[in-house]
Design a protein around this motif. Structure first.
Motif, PDB file in Angstrom:
ATOM      1  N   MET A   1      -4.781 -11.458   7.803  1.00  0.00           N
ATOM      2  CA  MET A   1      -5.108 -10.251   7.038  1.00  0.00           C
ATOM      3  C   MET A   1      -5.298 -10.621   5.583  1.00  0.00           C
ATOM      4  O   MET A   1      -4.497 -11.314   5.002  1.00  0.00           O
ATOM      5  CB  MET A   1      -3.962  -9.234   7.171  1.00  0.00           C
ATOM      6  CG  MET A   1      -4.244  -7.942   6.460  1.00  0.00           C
ATOM      7  SD  MET A   1      -3.033  -6.666   6.883  1.00  0.00           S
ATOM      8  CE  MET A   1      -1.508  -7.435   6.383  1.00  0.00           C
ATOM      9  N   THR A   4      -6.095  -7.792   0.261  1.00  0.00           N
ATOM     10  CA  THR A   4      -6.406  -6.443  -0.171  1.00  0.00           C
ATOM     11  C   THR A   4      -6.654  -5.511   0.997  1.00  0.00           C
ATOM     12  O   THR A   4      -7.044  -4.377   0.813  1.00  0.00           O
ATOM     13  CB  THR A   4      -7.660  -6.456  -1.074  1.00  0.00           C
ATOM     14  OG1 THR A   4      -8.741  -7.087  -0.371  1.00  0.00           O
ATOM     15  CG2 THR A   4      -7.388  -7.208  -2.356  1.00  0.00           C
ATOM     16  N   SER A   5      -6.441  -5.964   2.210  1.00  0.00           N
ATOM     17  CA  SER A   5      -6.686  -5.111   3.367  1.00  0.00           C
ATOM     18  C   SER A   5      -5.513  -4.199   3.616  1.00  0.00           C
ATOM     19  O   SER A   5      -4.393  -4.452   3.200  1.00  0.00           O
ATOM     20  CB  SER A   5      -6.945  -5.958   4.607  1.00  0.00           C
ATOM     21  OG  SER A   5      -5.798  -6.677   4.962  1.00  0.00           O
ATOM     22  N   GLY A   6      -5.767  -3.113   4.359  1.00  0.00           N
ATOM     23  CA  GLY A   6      -4.698  -2.218   4.751  1.00  0.00           C
ATOM     24  C   GLY A   6      -4.214  -2.558   6.139  1.00  0.00           C
ATOM     25  O   GLY A   6      -4.441  -3.645   6.669  1.00  0.00           O
ATOM     26  N   ASN A  86      -0.145  -7.697   1.850  1.00  0.00           N
ATOM     27  CA  ASN A  86      -0.996  -6.652   1.284  1.00  0.00           C
ATOM     28  C   ASN A  86      -0.753  -6.560  -0.215  1.00  0.00           C
ATOM     29  O   ASN A  86       0.396  -6.514  -0.656  1.00  0.00           O
ATOM     30  CB  ASN A  86      -0.705  -5.306   1.951  1.00  0.00           C
ATOM     31  CG  ASN A  86      -1.846  -4.323   1.795  1.00  0.00           C
ATOM     32  OD1 ASN A  86      -2.220  -4.001   0.680  1.00  0.00           O
ATOM     33  ND2 ASN A  86      -2.396  -3.849   2.908  1.00  0.00           N
ATOM     34  N   ASN A  88      -2.220  -4.100  -2.166  1.00  0.00           N
ATOM     35  CA  ASN A  88      -2.314  -2.703  -2.580  1.00  0.00           C
ATOM     36  C   ASN A  88      -1.188  -1.913  -1.925  1.00  0.00           C
ATOM     37  O   ASN A  88      -1.276  -1.529  -0.755  1.00  0.00           O
ATOM     38  CB  ASN A  88      -3.672  -2.130  -2.211  1.00  0.00           C
ATOM     39  CG  ASN A  88      -4.804  -2.868  -2.918  1.00  0.00           C
ATOM     40  OD1 ASN A  88      -4.665  -3.260  -4.068  1.00  0.00           O
ATOM     41  ND2 ASN A  88      -5.906  -3.077  -2.211  1.00  0.00           N
ATOM     42  N   VAL A  89      -0.130  -1.668  -2.681  1.00  0.00           N
ATOM     43  CA  VAL A  89       1.089  -1.112  -2.109  1.00  0.00           C
ATOM     44  C   VAL A  89       1.769  -0.147  -3.076  1.00  0.00           C
ATOM     45  O   VAL A  89       1.463  -0.108  -4.268  1.00  0.00           O
ATOM     46  CB  VAL A  89       2.096  -2.240  -1.756  1.00  0.00           C
ATOM     47  CG1 VAL A  89       1.553  -3.145  -0.655  1.00  0.00           C
ATOM     48  CG2 VAL A  89       2.472  -3.055  -3.000  1.00  0.00           C
ATOM     49  N   THR A 190       0.156 -10.934  -2.697  1.00  0.00           N
ATOM     50  CA  THR A 190       0.778 -10.029  -1.731  1.00  0.00           C
ATOM     51  C   THR A 190       2.310 -10.112  -1.681  1.00  0.00           C
ATOM     52  O   THR A 190       2.934  -9.577  -0.771  1.00  0.00           O
ATOM     53  CB  THR A 190       0.222 -10.312  -0.326  1.00  0.00           C
ATOM     54  OG1 THR A 190       0.492 -11.684   0.029  1.00  0.00           O
ATOM     55  CG2 THR A 190      -1.280 -10.078  -0.287  1.00  0.00           C
ATOM     56  N   THR A 214       1.772   0.603   2.345  1.00  0.00           N
ATOM     57  CA  THR A 214       0.364   0.499   1.974  1.00  0.00           C
ATOM     58  C   THR A 214      -0.065   1.800   1.297  1.00  0.00           C
ATOM     59  O   THR A 214       0.512   2.863   1.526  1.00  0.00           O
ATOM     60  CB  THR A 214      -0.522   0.295   3.218  1.00  0.00           C
ATOM     61  OG1 THR A 214      -0.322   1.370   4.136  1.00  0.00           O
ATOM     62  CG2 THR A 214      -0.207  -1.024   3.898  1.00  0.00           C
TER      63      THR A 214
END
Length: 215
Positions: A1, A4-6, A86, A88-89, A190, A214
């Protein structure tokens, strides 16, 4: 993953919480820091990890341990993070402010290595909320409010949360947005977790009920 993926496309069930129940689908990890006193975070198993999260706690600076079922700073400057896969959290934690009137109590996020990462939280010296970037050991304040905007006192409980999404960084204290910044630096990293800059002689700062989700 990718960083930047969810969670979309993982295809795994969210997983179960210790003691029963099912975690929300966007919850990557949580920790109530329930363990034996003096256990270091790398030797402690988080309360919950999504099936996609296989990493454990890593100390970037040694010192944070379990005390009375909370993570405690032990009067040291320390950072401990976990790779949740991830960038973006939203991180949220309940924190007890350290005594002695000195230090920085908060969170680390988007950590690349020991000298490249971000922090946010309560600047107890200046009674303000700030966002700092550490780039190769060079610190720069990237967001915050004026000195004296808060009155942080030893032993009080504060809820600290931060949302990082793309280049946007937003910090809330007790559910009120208190500092913001915009930056693409380390935006695909991440690893996120705890940070404290302590001065010896005061009561310990502690963290409890950490969650990383997320966005």
């Amino acid at each position: 993953m990718s960083g930047t993926s969810g969670l979309g496309g993982i295809g795994a069930t969210p997983g179960s919480l210790a003691g029963g129940g099912t975690a929300a689908s966007n919850l990557l990890m949580s920790d109530s820091f329930t363990d034996t006193d003096a256990v270091t975070l790398p030797n402690h198993t988080p309360t919950y990890r999504h099936d996609s999260v296989t990493a454990s706690w890593v100390d970037n600076d040694v010192g944070i341990t379990i005390e009375s079922n909370k993570a405690s700073d032990n009067d040291v400057t320390g950072a401990s993070t976990i790779d949740v896969g991830n960038a973006n959290v939203t991180l949220a934690v309940t924190m007890i402010i350290q005594g002695g009137g000195n230090g920085f109590n908060g969170l680390a996020f988007r950590l690349q290595d020991a000298t490249h990462f971000w922090i946010d939280g309560c600047d107890v010296v200046n009674d303000k909320v700030t966002i700092w970037e550490n780039n190769g050991g060079v610190w720069a304040e990237r967001g915050g409010n004026a000195n004296g905007s808060f009155n942080f006192t030893a032993g009080e409980t504060r809820t600290i949360s931060i949302t990082v999404n793309g280049t946007s960084i937003s910090v809330s204290i007790d559910d009120v947005v208190s500092a913001t910044a915009t930056s693409a630096v380390f935006q695909t990293e991440t690893k996120h977790g705890l940070y404290n800059d302590a001065v010896a002689g005061g009561t310990d700062a502690t963290w409890d009920e950490l969650s990383i989700r997320t966005v």
